[in-house]
Design a protein around this motif. Structure first.
Motif, mmCIF file in Angstrom:
data_model
loop_
_atom_site.group_PDB
_atom_site.id
_atom_site.type_symbol
_atom_site.label_atom_id
_atom_site.label_comp_id
_atom_site.label_asym_id
_atom_site.label_seq_id
_atom_site.Cartn_x
_atom_site.Cartn_y
_atom_site.Cartn_z
ATOM 1 N N GLN A 137 0.938 -1.028 0.022
ATOM 2 C CA GLN A 137 0.057 0.210 -0.061
ATOM 3 C C GLN A 137 1.134 1.409 -0.024
ATOM 4 O O GLN A 137 1.307 1.775 1.005
ATOM 5 C CB GLN A 137 -0.774 -0.070 1.233
ATOM 6 C CG GLN A 137 -1.737 -1.118 1.424
ATOM 7 C CD GLN A 137 -2.646 -1.353 0.371
ATOM 8 O OE1 GLN A 137 -3.389 -0.462 -0.014
ATOM 9 N NE2 GLN A 137 -2.687 -2.661 -0.024
ATOM 10 N N PRO A 138 1.402 1.738 -1.164
ATOM 11 C CA PRO A 138 2.243 2.738 -1.187
ATOM 12 C C PRO A 138 1.911 3.995 -0.689
ATOM 13 O O PRO A 138 2.594 4.919 -0.377
ATOM 14 C CB PRO A 138 2.920 2.562 -2.687
ATOM 15 C CG PRO A 138 1.992 2.182 -3.474
ATOM 16 C CD PRO A 138 1.252 0.912 -2.430
ATOM 17 N N ASP A 139 0.595 4.123 -0.719
ATOM 18 C CA ASP A 139 -0.178 5.497 -0.518
ATOM 19 C C ASP A 139 -0.282 5.733 1.196
ATOM 20 O O ASP A 139 -0.483 6.836 1.450
ATOM 21 C CB ASP A 139 -1.584 5.447 -1.338
ATOM 22 C CG ASP A 139 -1.534 5.674 -2.708
ATOM 23 O OD1 ASP A 139 -0.442 5.949 -3.115
ATOM 24 O OD2 ASP A 139 -2.479 4.991 -3.300
ATOM 25 N N TYR B 266 8.875 2.425 -5.410
ATOM 26 C CA TYR B 266 7.718 1.519 -5.790
ATOM 27 C C TYR B 266 6.897 1.979 -6.948
ATOM 28 O O TYR B 266 6.649 1.567 -8.002
ATOM 29 C CB TYR B 266 6.873 0.976 -4.632
ATOM 30 C CG TYR B 266 5.732 -0.049 -5.127
ATOM 31 C CD1 TYR B 266 6.297 -1.227 -5.003
ATOM 32 C CD2 TYR B 266 4.621 0.389 -5.174
ATOM 33 C CE1 TYR B 266 4.763 -2.119 -5.441
ATOM 34 C CE2 TYR B 266 3.564 -0.406 -5.434
ATOM 35 C CZ TYR B 266 3.522 -1.861 -5.535
ATOM 36 O OH TYR B 266 2.823 -2.651 -5.743
ATOM 37 N N LEU B 267 6.289 3.530 -6.546
ATOM 38 C CA LEU B 267 5.724 4.108 -7.583
ATOM 39 C C LEU B 267 6.204 4.621 -8.711
ATOM 40 O O LEU B 267 5.532 4.712 -9.896
ATOM 41 C CB LEU B 267 5.007 5.085 -6.580
ATOM 42 C CG LEU B 267 4.155 4.956 -5.812
ATOM 43 C CD1 LEU B 267 3.662 6.096 -4.642
ATOM 44 C CD2 LEU B 267 3.001 4.450 -6.130
ATOM 45 N N LYS B 268 7.540 5.076 -8.609
ATOM 46 C CA LYS B 268 8.175 5.572 -9.834
ATOM 47 C C LYS B 268 8.877 4.635 -10.695
ATOM 48 O O LYS B 268 9.191 4.899 -11.852
ATOM 49 C CB LYS B 268 8.972 6.955 -9.404
ATOM 50 C CG LYS B 268 8.144 7.955 -8.964
ATOM 51 C CD LYS B 268 9.035 9.194 -8.540
ATOM 52 C CE LYS B 268 8.014 10.299 -8.126
ATOM 53 N NZ LYS B 268 8.817 11.339 -7.386
ATOM 54 N N TYR C 142 9.200 0.732 -10.670
ATOM 55 C CA TYR C 142 8.971 -0.451 -9.940
ATOM 56 C C TYR C 142 10.084 -1.539 -10.260
ATOM 57 O O TYR C 142 10.223 -2.472 -9.407
ATOM 58 C CB TYR C 142 7.560 -1.189 -10.601
ATOM 59 C CG TYR C 142 7.120 -2.463 -9.932
ATOM 60 C CD1 TYR C 142 6.469 -2.255 -8.732
ATOM 61 C CD2 TYR C 142 7.524 -3.650 -10.607
ATOM 62 C CE1 TYR C 142 6.280 -3.654 -8.118
ATOM 63 C CE2 TYR C 142 7.168 -4.938 -10.052
ATOM 64 C CZ TYR C 142 6.529 -4.694 -8.888
ATOM 65 O OH TYR C 142 6.292 -6.095 -8.097
ATOM 66 N N ALA D 283 8.541 3.580 -0.818
ATOM 67 C CA ALA D 283 7.207 3.918 -1.592
ATOM 68 C C ALA D 283 7.398 4.518 -2.791
ATOM 69 O O ALA D 283 6.792 4.470 -3.801
ATOM 70 C CB ALA D 283 6.168 4.480 -0.644
ATOM 71 N N GLN D 284 8.195 5.543 -2.646
ATOM 72 C CA GLN D 284 8.688 6.406 -3.866
ATOM 73 C C GLN D 284 8.984 5.597 -4.956
ATOM 74 O O GLN D 284 8.830 5.615 -6.109
ATOM 75 C CB GLN D 284 9.653 7.503 -3.612
ATOM 76 C CG GLN D 284 8.825 8.581 -2.758
ATOM 77 C CD GLN D 284 8.084 9.319 -3.767
ATOM 78 O OE1 GLN D 284 6.835 8.994 -3.641
ATOM 79 N NE2 GLN D 284 8.341 10.551 -4.463
#
Length: 200
Positions: free
Chosen positions: A117-119, A130-132, A134, A127-128
């Motif tokens: 749950q990266p949010d 993971y989102l930017k 992968y 998390a950054q």
């Protein structure tokens, strides 16, 4: 007061199903308030093939208060601190219910490894990534699994012993990576490892 009869029952339930689930909970020494849980890395994720150990401390109010859990095995994941192993998961905080058990909490952690749950991150850097990016995230997570979680894919009893040895030596001020490689080099003999670490 901790309901130790319930804890004992929960440990028995876990050990009955360990063949299927791979999830195990055992006491640290003879203390039912301090436990070690292990979960296998979910198949099809960068954590596949690893065995992750979770330190579990039961508060006095258990089962009416959530167990305190953190990853003892280092893991690269948006919802787990890469430094301390602290976990961001609602059922370990305000969504806990006495109907839940240690096993359901560990199953939830395993599900969290499958579906980050990266949010709602515990580790903003991970998390950054993971989102930017992968691919880089997955590569790093796989590398950490190989480095920190594969060594523990021994038998669970044996891997818990290794974890306790590692913790003891890290508490003496040695680096975890150094401790693990030294223990491996001396075949798991804690005294030899200590001598070797002290001799530099």
């Amino acid at each position: 007061m901790i309901d130790f009869a319930r804890v004992h029952k929960e440990l028995q339930e876990c050990s009955k199903d360990v063949e299927n689930s791979g999830i195990k909970v055992i006491p640290k020494r003879d203390n039912l308030a301090c436990l070690i849980g292990t979960i296998p890395g979910p198949i099809g994720t960068p954590y596949e093939g690893g065995t992750f150990q979770i330190d579990i401390t039961l508060p006095d109010g258990y089962p009416f208060e959530p167990p305190k859990m953190h990853f003892a095995t280092k893991v690269w994941h948006p919802n787990v601190s890469s430094q301390s192993g602290a976990i961001c998961l609602d059922i370990l905080k305000d969504q806990w219910s006495p109907a839940l058990t240690l096993k359901t909490a560990l199953v939830s952690l395993q599900a969290l490894l499958s579906a980050p749950q990266p949010d709602d991150p515990q580790d903003a850097v991970v998390a950054q990534q993971y989102l930017k990016d992968y691919q880089t995230f997955a590569g790093t997570a796989r590398h950490w699994t190989e480095t920190f979680a594969k060594a523990l894919s021994l038998g669970v009893e044996e891997s818990c012993l290794v974890l306790l040895q590692v913790q003891k030596l890290v508490e003496m001020g040695f680096l975890e990576v150094q401790v693990r490689s030294t223990l491996e080099a001396v075949g798991g003999d804690e005294n030899l490892a200590l001598e070797k670490l002290l001799s530099g």
